[in-house]
Every structure is written in structure tokens, then in C-alpha cells.
Design a protein around this motif. Structure first.
Motif, PDB file in Angstrom:
ATOM      1  N   SER A 119     -25.385 -41.495  24.507  1.00  0.00           N
ATOM      2  CA  SER A 119     -26.072 -40.828  23.389  1.00  0.00           C
ATOM      3  C   SER A 119     -25.728 -39.344  23.320  1.00  0.00           C
ATOM      4  O   SER A 119     -25.883 -38.716  22.281  1.00  0.00           O
ATOM      5  N   HIS A 120     -25.237 -38.769  24.447  1.00  0.00           N
ATOM      6  CA  HIS A 120     -24.780 -37.378  24.385  1.00  0.00           C
ATOM      7  C   HIS A 120     -23.471 -37.269  23.608  1.00  0.00           C
ATOM      8  O   HIS A 120     -23.066 -36.193  23.202  1.00  0.00           O
ATOM      9  N   GLU A 121     -22.772 -38.420  23.477  1.00  0.00           N
ATOM     10  CA  GLU A 121     -21.440 -38.394  22.861  1.00  0.00           C
ATOM     11  C   GLU A 121     -21.467 -38.852  21.404  1.00  0.00           C
ATOM     12  O   GLU A 121     -20.678 -38.403  20.591  1.00  0.00           O
ATOM     13  N   MET A 122     -22.351 -39.826  21.091  1.00  0.00           N
ATOM     14  CA  MET A 122     -22.372 -40.403  19.733  1.00  0.00           C
ATOM     15  C   MET A 122     -23.708 -41.130  19.533  1.00  0.00           C
ATOM     16  O   MET A 122     -24.373 -41.472  20.508  1.00  0.00           O
ATOM     17  N   PRO A 123     -24.101 -41.395  18.272  1.00  0.00           N
ATOM     18  CA  PRO A 123     -25.360 -42.116  18.049  1.00  0.00           C
ATOM     19  C   PRO A 123     -25.232 -43.573  18.502  1.00  0.00           C
ATOM     20  O   PRO A 123     -24.306 -44.275  18.102  1.00  0.00           O
ATOM     21  N   CYS A 124     -26.155 -44.007  19.361  1.00  0.00           N
ATOM     22  CA  CYS A 124     -26.057 -45.346  19.966  1.00  0.00           C
ATOM     23  C   CYS A 124     -27.267 -46.209  19.610  1.00  0.00           C
ATOM     24  O   CYS A 124     -28.359 -45.690  19.355  1.00  0.00           O
ATOM     25  N   LEU A 125     -27.070 -47.497  19.663  1.00  0.00           N
ATOM     26  CA  LEU A 125     -28.147 -48.477  19.493  1.00  0.00           C
ATOM     27  C   LEU A 125     -28.153 -49.360  20.732  1.00  0.00           C
ATOM     28  O   LEU A 125     -27.103 -49.862  21.133  1.00  0.00           O
ATOM     29  N   TRP A 126     -29.321 -49.514  21.341  1.00  0.00           N
ATOM     30  CA  TRP A 126     -29.452 -50.383  22.524  1.00  0.00           C
ATOM     31  C   TRP A 126     -30.284 -51.602  22.141  1.00  0.00           C
ATOM     32  O   TRP A 126     -31.394 -51.455  21.633  1.00  0.00           O
ATOM     33  N   ILE A 127     -29.721 -52.789  22.385  1.00  0.00           N
ATOM     34  CA  ILE A 127     -30.444 -54.040  22.096  1.00  0.00           C
ATOM     35  C   ILE A 127     -30.678 -54.729  23.429  1.00  0.00           C
ATOM     36  O   ILE A 127     -29.727 -55.165  24.086  1.00  0.00           O
TER      37      ILE A 127
END
Ligand SMILES: CC(=O)N[C@H]1[C@@H](OP(=O)(O)OP(=O)(O)OC[C@H]2O[C@@H](n3ccc(=O)[nH]c3=O)[C@H](O)[C@@H]2O)O[C@H](CO)[C@@H](O)[C@@H]1O[C@H](C)C(=O)N[C@@H](C)C(=O)N[C@H](CCC(=O)O)C(=O)O
Ligand SMILES: Nc1ncnc2c1ncn2[C@@H]1O[C@H](COP(=O)(O)OP(=O)(O)OP(=O)(O)O)[C@@H](O)[C@H]1O
Ligand SMILES: N[C@H](CCC[C@H](N)C(=O)O)C(=O)O
Length: 470
Positions: A119-127
Motif C-alpha cells: 500500500s506504500h507503493e500503490m492502491p491495494c485491495l485485500w480479499i
């Protein structure tokens, strides 16, 4: 989602249809559909909800001839569902960095740590098992891996808010039931393969080979990141023809060494670089090494990674320290191998006695209960067997199986809250209390009903009350 007409989509599959409306969405749950959606009733139970979907203006695909307008009978409902999704959501994973994480233990921990680092590098989604999380939204999960329709919904929802990376936990049920059909991963990470879910897979070989089958969902050039300490994972190498990146305490591409359990968390080295974190539990050093390996593949510099790992927020319910005197932890171990890892980690902390509260879930793999009972009792000074989501099963049957190979230091309290309070009552300041099996779950499932229940909250309250009385 592509603009596809219903007749075009169904005709392409050989299903007669002249309805030219544009498909608004596809789902296998009537609660999620609306006007111009396709509700796919996948089994006899789902067919009870056809009327519900029709009333909402959806068309229905099902496996039985039904005289109602807007209901299409097909031979293979599952295949039609997958084809419809492929047709309306082509390239769902394109332009997204997709990472699949599987294994018996450690999926959620690894996924959450990776989510935080990336998340420090790019917008992430965790499922994952208990959460679907990105910066813009959060949802509760029911399963480790949602159904295919839910996955599509979540990834599209994530795309709408600009996510660029999906980190997904993939259960063996999901692989076997093709919940991930049509998805493609840039990288796949294996934590370990032990034994679980034999109620569903029937034998260990089927469980193992189902996990191995995740390799087929790789994008071209995708890498497989494998725990080299695990012999069942080493057996995967010949199947993936040199595409493996290994990690572990044996000689590996990412070599974990000099692990230290300290009061504040963990310190460890990977390939000579030192890391420290507030996350507790030796087993987490392996999960973190997997994260480091993956971040290295993504060219994240070691310095940045060291900082991200130093700032990690631990995942609730995984060797979560809730009290210091006595030391009290809540943990989500629900397999024999996870219990062993937990007691090994806890054993490294100075203590007088270990008091455990533990249960085994109902309507899950019953074969693991005797071994869990054996490990918990032999690694504890006092071991209290109690309920853990008995679902529709009788607790007496579950306890009988847990007792099969247990030591004689066990007690049984059906009510989990009573068991926790009893453990607290019996504890001294230098003891360790472990409440095991439910982690950060917030409910107790009994006979089809969900009751609010929170191990950490109950344990803290009992400890606070004891402290106030003292
Ligand atoms: C054995 C199995 O996999 N069963 C799954 C299956 O159950 P089911 O067909 O009986 O579903 P149901 O909930 O009774 O509903 C029937 C159908 O009616 C539909 N429905 C229902 C209500 C309504 O109003 N409208 C409607 O259309 C539902 O979408 C469903 O398609 O389809 C359901 C909907 O997709 C799943 O929730 C359910 O998972 C069950 C409950 C389950 O617990 N599975 C566990 C074992 C599982 O998959 N666990 C792994 C855990 C692995 C790990 O973490 O280690 C996981 O992936 O999470
Ligand atoms: N690498 C590991 N090796 C052994 N045990 C582990 C490891 N990681 C976690 N555990 C144990 O497994 C428990 C559950 O951890 P976690 O939730 O990360 O696993 P999971 O695979 O996501 O579980 P689930 O299958 O229920 O989703 C932890 O509380 C700990 O007891
Ligand atoms: N994801 C696992 C979690 C089990 C946790 C335990 N508390 C139970 O309910 O058996 C499963 O659904 O099999």
C-alpha cells in the motif's frame, strides 16, 4: 463491465434467446441482482429464489425447465455462469497486479502484511478470511475466498475506486469449486501445505493436488513463491518448470536466519538484511520472509521494506497479545500444524505455566480434532476444552474426539466464556494464557444461529476484573 446483449451472450453458448437487453450484471445470489441482471441459480437451493430475482426485473438461468418468462434452462449451469462472466468481464485482472496466496496456515497474516507493504507503493485491495479491505472501502467476508460472482463484484468495485493491486487469499475449496475461474495472478505465494479440510477433500493427496492446481491460474511469466522448508511444497517444483522463487530457513533464494523472539515482537534476517517488527510469533517470520521475497520481485528496495516491516500493524487474533501479566494471547490456530507452531512460539517466552482454552469447529474436518486435543493438552499445564463454532454438531461428540489422545490435564467447559473466565481465575502472574481457535472472529455459530462473541474482549474483561479484585 462490457456492454453485452443477453441474446448475443446466450446465443453464443447455443442457448435460444431473442431478448436484446444489455446485461447489467451477473450474480448467483438473488439478493445481489436488480433490473436486467442475470441471476444464475446454481443448485436446487438457489432455485427457491428464482421468483425473488424475477420480481426485481432480472432474467434467470437455471438447470431445470421452468415455464416462467425470462427463465432460461441450461444443461451446465456452472459452465454458463463462468462463460457469462468471461463474456461480460473480459480481462478482469488485466492492468492489475494480482497476487494469490494459498496454504494451510498463514494466508491471512501474509496477505495483510503484504497489503500493508504494497500500500506504500500503490492502491491495494485485500480479499481475505475476515476482511475485504482497501483505502476506499471495507466489507466483512464470509469465506476466505468469495464466490466467483462476489470476486468479480469486489474487483470491479476496487477498479472503480482506482486500486492497482489485488491480494487474494485462495482456499482449497475455492480452487476445487472453481471460484477463481477466469482470474489470473501475476504471482502466487504458497505458505505451507499441512493437513486440513479432509471432510471436503477426503484424502491428503486430493487436498495437496488441489492446492498445487492454483499454479494454472498464473499470468504468462508469473512466479511461484514457495516455502522451501515444506517437503510438500518442494514436490511442486517439477510441476512449475523453474518458475519458483524459494524462501525458508534452508538454503533458499530468500534465506531466513537469526530469528529472535523478543518481548516487543520479532527480529530476523533475510539474506543478511536485518528486520524488526512488533508482530509476535516465530511462525510470522516465515510469513514475513514470503512477503519480502515477493516485494523483492516487485523491485521494492530493502531500505523501504525494512521501514514498512518496522511499521506493520499485527493482524488481530494471530498470537495477539491482549494482556501482559499474566501474558495472554488470542490465536486463530485451528489445525494441528498451526497449534504446533503456536506452542513453539509461545514456548520461547519465559513462563511458569501455560493455560490453554481451545475448541474445534463443528461441521469441519473431524479428523484433526484428536491431534489438536493431543497437542494442546501435552503442550499445556492446564488445558480447557470448550466450544468453537459447533454449528449443527453436538459438543459431546466434538469433545469425545478431542479427548481421544489427550493428556489427563484437561477440563471441559461447554460455554466458551466460562472456560475463558476459569482460565483467568486459575492463572498466576507468571503464567501464559492462550485462547485458541477463533482468533478475531466476532461470532459463535450454534445450531444455525450466530451469537456475538469476541475472545479478546472476554479475556480482557476477565483479566481486568481479576486485577481490580486483587
Ligand atoms: C459446501 C459449500 O462449499 N457450500 C457453499 C454453498 O452452499 P449452498 O449451496 O448450500 O448455499 P446456501 O447458502 O444454502 O444458498 C443456496 C444458494 O441460494 C442462493 N441464495 C440464498 C439466499 C437468497 O436470498 N438468495 C439466493 O439466491 C445462494 O447464493 C446460494 O447460491 O454455496 C454457498 C454460497 O456460495 C457457500 O456459502 C457455501 O459455503 C459453505 C457455507 C461453507 O462454509 N463453506 C466452507 C467450508 C468454505 O468454503 N470454507 C473455506 C475455508 C477455507 C479456509 O479458510 O481454510 C473458504 O473458502 O472460506
Ligand atoms: N506460517 C505459519 N506456519 C504455521 N502456523 C501458522 C503460520 N502462520 C500462521 N499460523 C497459525 O495459523 C493461525 C491462522 O493464521 P492465518 O489466519 O494467517 O492463517 P490462514 O491460512 O489465513 O487461516 P484460514 O485458513 O482460516 O483463513 C495463526 O493464528 C497461527 O496459529
Ligand atoms: N476458515 C476456517 C476457519 C475455522 C475456524 C474455527 N473457528 C472454526 O469455526 O472451525 C474454516 O472455515 O474452516
Amino acid at each position: 463491465m462490457e456492454k453485452i446483449r443477453l441474446n448475443e451472450a446466450l446465443n453464443a453458448m447455443g442457448i435460444a434467446c431473442s431478448d436484446p437487453r444489455v446485461i447489467a450484471g451477473i450474480h448467483d445470489d438473488s439478493r445481489r441482482v436488480g433490473r436486467d441482471w442475470v441471476f444464475v441459480a446454481r443448485n436446487a437451493k438457489a432455485e427457491r429464489y428464482i421468483e425473488d430475482a424475477l420480481v426485481k426485473g432480472a432474467v434467470v438461468v437455471c438447470g431445470h425447465i421452468d415455464p416462467r418468462a425470462d427463465v432460461y434452462a441450461v444443461e451446465d449451469v456452472e459452465q454458463v455462469l463462468r462463460q457469462l462472466i468471461a463474456c461480460c468481464h473480459p480481462g478482469l485482472c488485466e492492468h492489475l497486479l494480482c497476487i494469490g496466496i494459498t496454504g494451510t496456515n498463514g494466508k491471512s497474516s501474509t496477505a495483510y502484511f503484504l497489503y500493508q507493504c504494497l500500500s506504500h507503493e500503490m492502491p491495494c485491495l485485500w480479499i481475505g478470511t475476515h476482511h475485504v479491505l482497501c483505502e476506499a472501502f471495507q466489507e466483512d467476508s464470509v469465506h476466505t475466498t468469495p464466490s466467483l460472482c462476489e470476486l468479480v463484484r469486489l474487483i470491479e468495485k476496487g477498479r472503480d475506486v482506482g486500486i492497482r493491486c489485488v491480494i487474494m487469499e485462495v482456499s482449497s475449496h475455492a480452487i476445487a469449486q472453481k471460484r477463481i475461474a477466469g482470474l489470473a495472478f501475476d504471482h502466487i505465494l504458497y505458505t505451507n501445505i499441512r493437513s486440513d479440510h479432509l471432510d471436503f477433500h477426503h484424502c491428503e493427496a486430493h487436498y495437496r493436488y488441489t492446492k498445487y492446481a492454483l499454479r494454472h491460474y498464473r499470468k504468462a511469466g508469473g512466479r511461484i513463491i514457495v516455502n522451501h522448508d515444506d517437503p510438500r511444497l518442494r514436490a511442486l517444483y517439477p510441476l512449475v518448470e523453474g518458475n519458483c522463487v524459494t524462501y525458508g530457513t534452508r538454503l533458499s533464494h530468500f534465506h531466513l536466519h537469526d530469528v529472535e523472539t523478543v518481548r516487543t515482537g520479532l527480529r530476523f534476517s533475510v539474506n543478511g538484511d536485518r528486520y524488526e517488527t512488533a508482530v509476535c510469533g516465530r511462525f510470522q517470520a516465515m510469513n514475513l520472509t514470503a512477503v519480502i521475497a515477493l516485494c523483492h520481485l516487485l523491485a521494492i528496495p530493502v531500505r523501504r521494506l525494512q521501514a514498512s516491516i518496522r511499521a506493520l500493524v499485527p493482524l488481530d487474533g494471530r498470537m495477539q497479545k491482549v494482556w501482559t501479566r499474566p501474558l495472554a494471547f488470542v490465536d486463530y490456530a485451528h489445525t494441528a500444524s498451526a497449534c504446533l507452531a503456536l506452542y513453539r512460539s509461545v514456548g520461547e517466552i519465559a513462563h511458569r505455566r501455560i493455560i490453554t482454552v481451545i475448541g474445534c469447529g463443528g461441521e469441519r474436518d473431524a479428523g484433526k480434532r484428536a491431534r489438536i486435543g493431543e497437542i494442546a493438552s501435552s503442550c499445556s499445564d492446564l488445558c480447557i476444552f470448550t466450544s468453537d463454532n459447533p454449528r449443527g454438531e453436538a459438543l459431546t461428540d466434538i469433545f469425545a474426539q478431542m479427548r481421544q489422545r489427550a493428556q489427563d490435564n484437561i477440563m471441559i467447559f461447554e460455554e466458551r466464556a466460562h472456560a475463558i473466565k476459569f482460565a483467568v481465575k486459575k492463572s498466576g502472574n507468571d503464567d501464559i494464557i492462550l485462547v485458541v481457535g477463533k482468533g478475531d472472529e466476532k461470532i459463535q455459530l450454534i445450531n444455525g444461529r450466530a451469537y456475538a462473541f469476541d475472545d479478546a474482549a472476554i479475556l480482557c474483561r476477565a483479566l481486568r476484573e481479576k486485577e481490580e479484585r486483587a
